[in-house]
Write an enzyme that holds these catalytic residues in place. Structure first.
Site, short mmCIF file in Angstrom:
data_model
loop_
_atom_site.label_atom_id
_atom_site.label_comp_id
_atom_site.label_asym_id
_atom_site.label_seq_id
_atom_site.Cartn_x
_atom_site.Cartn_y
_atom_site.Cartn_z
N GLU A 1 67.71 55.19 20.50
CA GLU A 1 67.75 56.45 19.75
C GLU A 1 67.46 57.64 20.67
OE1 GLU A 1 66.65 55.04 15.22
OE2 GLU A 1 65.09 55.99 16.39
N TYR B 1 65.16 50.01 19.27
CA TYR B 1 65.26 51.22 18.46
C TYR B 1 64.92 52.50 19.24
CZ TYR B 1 64.65 49.58 13.45
OH TYR B 1 64.74 49.08 12.19
N LYS C 1 62.47 62.66 15.71
CA LYS C 1 63.62 61.90 16.22
C LYS C 1 64.90 62.23 15.46
CE LYS C 1 64.90 58.58 14.23
NZ LYS C 1 64.38 57.23 14.24
N GLU D 1 83.33 53.44 1.13
CA GLU D 1 84.30 52.66 0.35
C GLU D 1 84.87 51.50 1.17
OE1 GLU D 1 88.10 54.44 -0.71
OE2 GLU D 1 87.91 55.87 0.94
P1 FAD Z 1 50.92 55.48 11.72
O1 FAD Z 1 51.92 56.34 11.05
O2 FAD Z 1 51.08 55.20 13.15
O3 FAD Z 1 49.47 56.10 11.41
C1 FAD Z 1 48.29 55.61 11.98
C2 FAD Z 1 47.29 56.75 12.10
O4 FAD Z 1 45.99 56.20 12.35
C3 FAD Z 1 47.60 57.67 13.27
O5 FAD Z 1 47.48 59.00 12.89
C4 FAD Z 1 46.52 57.30 14.30
O6 FAD Z 1 46.23 58.36 15.18
C5 FAD Z 1 45.38 56.97 13.37
N1 FAD Z 1 44.32 56.13 13.99
C6 FAD Z 1 44.48 55.09 14.85
N2 FAD Z 1 43.28 54.56 15.15
C7 FAD Z 1 42.35 55.28 14.46
C8 FAD Z 1 40.94 55.22 14.36
N3 FAD Z 1 40.24 54.29 15.01
N4 FAD Z 1 40.30 56.11 13.57
C9 FAD Z 1 40.99 57.07 12.89
N5 FAD Z 1 42.33 57.18 12.95
C10 FAD Z 1 43.01 56.28 13.72
N6 FAD Z 1 60.40 54.26 10.91
C11 FAD Z 1 61.36 54.49 10.00
O7 FAD Z 1 61.24 53.99 8.88
N7 FAD Z 1 62.44 55.27 10.27
C12 FAD Z 1 62.61 55.86 11.48
O8 FAD Z 1 63.60 56.56 11.70
C13 FAD Z 1 61.62 55.64 12.46
N8 FAD Z 1 61.73 56.23 13.66
C14 FAD Z 1 60.76 56.03 14.59
C15 FAD Z 1 60.91 56.64 15.83
C16 FAD Z 1 59.96 56.45 16.80
C17 FAD Z 1 60.13 57.13 18.14
C18 FAD Z 1 58.82 55.63 16.54
C19 FAD Z 1 57.77 55.44 17.58
C20 FAD Z 1 58.66 55.02 15.30
C21 FAD Z 1 59.63 55.21 14.32
N9 FAD Z 1 59.53 54.62 13.07
C22 FAD Z 1 60.51 54.81 12.14
C23 FAD Z 1 58.39 53.76 12.72
C24 FAD Z 1 57.34 54.50 11.86
O9 FAD Z 1 56.99 55.71 12.50
C25 FAD Z 1 56.11 53.63 11.68
O10 FAD Z 1 56.53 52.38 11.16
C26 FAD Z 1 55.10 54.26 10.70
O11 FAD Z 1 54.68 55.51 11.14
C27 FAD Z 1 53.91 53.32 10.56
O12 FAD Z 1 52.97 53.89 9.68
P2 FAD Z 1 51.44 53.40 9.70
O13 FAD Z 1 50.80 54.03 8.51
O14 FAD Z 1 51.36 51.95 9.86
O15 FAD Z 1 50.82 54.02 11.03
P1 NDP Z 2 60.59 46.89 20.46
O1 NDP Z 2 59.42 46.01 20.62
O2 NDP Z 2 61.49 46.72 19.31
O3 NDP Z 2 61.50 46.80 21.79
C1 NDP Z 2 60.97 46.87 23.09
C2 NDP Z 2 62.11 47.00 24.10
O4 NDP Z 2 61.57 47.16 25.40
C3 NDP Z 2 63.00 45.77 24.16
O5 NDP Z 2 64.30 46.17 24.45
C4 NDP Z 2 62.38 44.99 25.33
O6 NDP Z 2 63.31 44.15 25.96
C5 NDP Z 2 62.01 46.12 26.25
N1 NDP Z 2 60.93 45.80 27.18
C6 NDP Z 2 59.71 45.33 26.88
N2 NDP Z 2 58.96 45.22 28.01
C7 NDP Z 2 59.74 45.63 29.04
C8 NDP Z 2 59.54 45.75 30.44
N3 NDP Z 2 58.38 45.43 31.00
N4 NDP Z 2 60.56 46.21 31.19
C9 NDP Z 2 61.74 46.53 30.64
N5 NDP Z 2 61.99 46.45 29.30
C10 NDP Z 2 60.99 46.00 28.51
O7 NDP Z 2 59.98 48.36 20.50
P2 NDP Z 2 60.41 49.81 20.08
O8 NDP Z 2 59.34 50.62 20.68
O9 NDP Z 2 61.80 50.16 20.42
O10 NDP Z 2 60.29 49.85 18.51
C11 NDP Z 2 59.07 49.52 17.84
C12 NDP Z 2 59.29 49.52 16.36
O11 NDP Z 2 59.34 50.87 15.87
C13 NDP Z 2 60.61 48.88 15.93
O12 NDP Z 2 60.45 47.50 15.73
C14 NDP Z 2 60.93 49.62 14.65
O13 NDP Z 2 60.48 48.89 13.54
C15 NDP Z 2 60.19 50.94 14.75
N6 NDP Z 2 61.19 52.00 14.88
C16 NDP Z 2 62.06 52.24 13.85
C17 NDP Z 2 63.08 53.16 13.97
C18 NDP Z 2 64.03 53.38 12.84
O14 NDP Z 2 63.76 52.96 11.74
N7 NDP Z 2 65.16 54.02 13.06
C19 NDP Z 2 63.24 53.92 15.20
C20 NDP Z 2 62.29 53.60 16.22
C21 NDP Z 2 61.31 52.67 16.06
P3 NDP Z 2 63.50 42.57 25.55
O15 NDP Z 2 64.39 42.57 24.34
O16 NDP Z 2 64.12 41.98 26.75
O17 NDP Z 2 62.12 42.03 25.25
#
Ligand code: FAD
Ligand code: NDP
Length: 521
Positions: free
Chosen positions: A231, A227, A93, A501
């Site tokens: 993004e 988020y 991302k 700043e």
């Molecule tokens: P994960 O990183 O999800 O790891 C879990 C692992 O367990 C995975 O590899 C999965 O395949 C594995 N697994 C699941 N079930 C099993 C099973 N039964 N057996 C074996 N393996 C299994 N956070 C930030 O801080 N900054 C960001 O900019 C940011 N951007 C994001 C952008 C996106 C699009 C998304 C989706 C998330 C973003 N996040 C961001 C959130 C961040 O990625 C997560 O909070 C973080 O990866 C969580 O770590 P975790 O260890 O809990 O799980």
């Molecule tokens: P969120 O749960 O934060 O948001 C879900 C969004 O989808 C909301 O806007 C919600 O609307 C909408 N939504 C849910 N159901 C429907 C539906 N049926 N139809 C239309 N809209 C719907 O999820 P994200 O996946 O965006 O993020 C998950 C987490 O991942 C975040 O909380 C964050 O901690 C982490 N993350 C962190 C990033 C970073 O650090 N930069 C970047 C990306 C993810 P409504 O508000 O109306 O419920």
């Protein structure tokens, strides 16, 4: 190197592999008694939290194993070790966000004397290949790190057999039983699909797919407004794709709403289309291959339709707990969210089973919190520490085209906790110096600090909208975590000329009603 590769490829070694047909009878055998179990620590999930915990425990001299398995997305996308952040989250991302930011800099360049023929086309294939290659190098790096620290890695999908034993199933169906004194669940979450919407699963993709597309997604509808949605919509727009966000309610729920509105206002003014108050009801494929989306506009009560090349669902994430057979170990989950319930020591309802990261109820879904929780847990288990993870004042940044960084309370939350009369908000509209020469619009560059009104005015929250918000917010987060007051922030000397700043120059309170536009140096 070849030896290392061979070692990394091999899983199991002396461990007990068998076929499912004979696996049923081994339950008691694997559980074993204390001291006889296979590992001191078994971590389920090789993502941000799990890897950090496993490496720390190994560093402390313990015998550790990690099991990680990636179930392909419904579209068939799969990836390697490292979890969400590395493969389908923060890393790809941020790199695609950078690609989009570069587009803006290329447009600025002629104003600074660079002779760049405009417009400059963007090649998705090249970007995606470069990003995917970097991610693959990180997958490899994680395997090497585990190997170097003597952490055993199993590429198997884990489910509990009993409270000390886990059954792992490899891709080909081979099974293994692993037992451990302590087990950490760090299985994260996966994107939700709105299953009730016709065509959603069949034709839509999620953030698990977008970063691995070989071809450009083209004209894209992003459903959701948090988020992930903003993004992704931000970088898609930034690389020149026709992008629409469908938002059913408010942007960035849980964040300061004044800041969130500025984020979407900036995106709209830079080409992202917004369908506000709309919810999708159907997706179908037209004969020409395009996707026709039907939606309800709740404000007008009318139905709308549009055609897109890609529909990206960004409607939240669900914890990956279904296949874990948690009931066999007695681990409790929340009936509403299916997330795992833990106490302040990250312990579940079973004292030697812990859970960290996104899979846990009530935790921020962020990589650094998962990592720190994992490290601290290992230190408590094996390093004699009693330090708990503090989830208060966790800074974060939304990497939208104009980045939004924050730490602490939103203005709404501060007022609801302390009352309007006890809260003072200092704010400024500023213009980053680098925006001046190319004549960029800075209408949404805004910063506000939410403080207690009573001297010395403890800082409750800081909100920054502008370039490099993550870099700006990280430093201030230290001060705010340490209990900085408004007075102390004002005594901090600025670094000139920077956007940071502006924070140490915040003199205008909202209550004063004075114009918060910064003029001059
Ligand atoms: P994960 O990183 O999800 O790891 C879990 C692992 O367990 C995975 O590899 C999965 O395949 C594995 N697994 C699941 N079930 C099993 C099973 N039964 N057996 C074996 N393996 C299994 N956070 C930030 O801080 N900054 C960001 O900019 C940011 N951007 C994001 C952008 C996106 C699009 C998304 C989706 C998330 C973003 N996040 C961001 C959130 C961040 O990625 C997560 O909070 C973080 O990866 C969580 O770590 P975790 O260890 O809990 O799980
Ligand atoms: P969120 O749960 O934060 O948001 C879900 C969004 O989808 C909301 O806007 C919600 O609307 C909408 N939504 C849910 N159901 C429907 C539906 N049926 N139809 C239309 N809209 C719907 O999820 P994200 O996946 O965006 O993020 C998950 C987490 O991942 C975040 O909380 C964050 O901690 C982490 N993350 C962190 C990033 C970073 O650090 N930069 C970047 C990306 C993810 P409504 O508000 O109306 O419920």
């Amino acid at each position: 190197m070849a030896a290392m590769a061979a070692a990394l490829r091999g899983v199991g070694g002396r461990f007990r592999w068998w076929t499912p047909a004979v696996a049923g009878g081994v339950r008691g055998a694997a559980q074993g008694a204390v001291g006889q179990r296979d590992y001191d620590l078994l971590v389920i999930g090789g993502g941000s939290g799990g890897l950090a915990c496993a490496k720390e425990a190994a560093q402390l001299g313990r015998k550790v194993a990690v099991v990680d398995y990636v179930e392909p997305s419904p579209r068939g996308t799969r990836w390697g070790l490292g979890g969400t952040c590395v493969n389908v989250g923060c890393i790809p991302k941020k790199l695609m966000h950078q690609a989009a930011l570069l587009g803006g800099l290329i447009r600025d360049a002629p104003h600074y004397g660079w002779e760049v023929a405009q417009p400059v086309p963007h090649d998705w294939r090249k970007m995606a290949e470069a990003v995917q290659n970097h991610v693959k190098s990180l997958n490899w790096g994680h395997r090497v790190q585990l190997h170097d620290r003597k952490v055993k890695y199993f590429n198997v999908k884990a489910g509990f057999v009993d409270e000390h034993t886990v059954r792992g199933v490899a891709k080909g169906g081979k099974e293994i039983l692993l037992s451990a004194d302590h087990i950490v669940i760090a299985t994260g979450g996966r994107p939700r699909y709105p299953a009730h919407i016709e065509g959603a699963l069949e034709y839509g993709i999620t953030s698990d797919d977008i970063f691995w597309l070989k071809e450009s997604p083209g004209k894209t509808l992003v459903v959701g407004a948090s988020y992930v949605a903003l993004e992704c919509a931000g970088f898609l727009t930034g690389i020149g794709l026709d992008t629409t966000v469908m938002m059913r309610s408010i942007p960035l729920r849980g964040f300061d709403q004044q800041m969130s509105s500025l984020v979407t206002e900036h995106m709209a003014s830079h080409g992202t289309r917004f369908l506000r108050g709309c919810t999708p009801s159907q997706v179908r494929r037209l004969p020409d291959g395009q996707l026709q989306v039907t939606w309800e506009d709740r404000t007008t009560g009318k139905e709308g339709t549009g055609t897109f090349n890609t529909v990206l669902w960004a409607v939240g994430r669900a914890p990956d707990t279904r296949s874990l057979n948690l009931e066999k170990a007695g681990v409790d989950t929340s009936p509403n969210t299916q997330k795992i319930l833990v106490d302040s020591r990250e312990a579940t309802s079973v004292p030697h089973i812990y859970a960290i990261g996104d899979v846990v109820e009530g935790r921020p879904e962020l990589t650094p919190t998962a990592v720190m929780a994992g490290r601290l847990l290992a230190q408590r288990l094996f390093g004699g520490s009693s330090d708990l993870m503090d989830y208060d004042k966790v800074p974060t940044t939304v990497f939208t085209p104009l980045e939004y960084g924050c730490v602490g309370l939103s203005e709404e939350e501060a007022v609801s906790r302390h009352g309007q009369e006890r809260v003072e908000v200092y704010h400024a509209h500023y213009k980053p110096l680098e925006f001046t020469v190319p004549g960029r619009d800075a209408s949404q560059c805004y910063v506000k600090m939410v403080c207690l009104r009573e001297p010395p005015q403890l800082v409750l929250g800081l909100h920054f909208l502008g370039p490099n918000a993550g870099e700006v917010t990280q430093g201030f987060a230290l001060g705010i975590k340490c209990g900085a007051s408004y007075v102390q922030v004002m005594q901090t000397v600025g670094i000139h000329p920077t956007c940071s700043e502006e924070i140490v120059k915040l003199r205008i309170s909202k209550r004063s009603g004075l114009d918060p536009t910064v003029t001059g140096c």
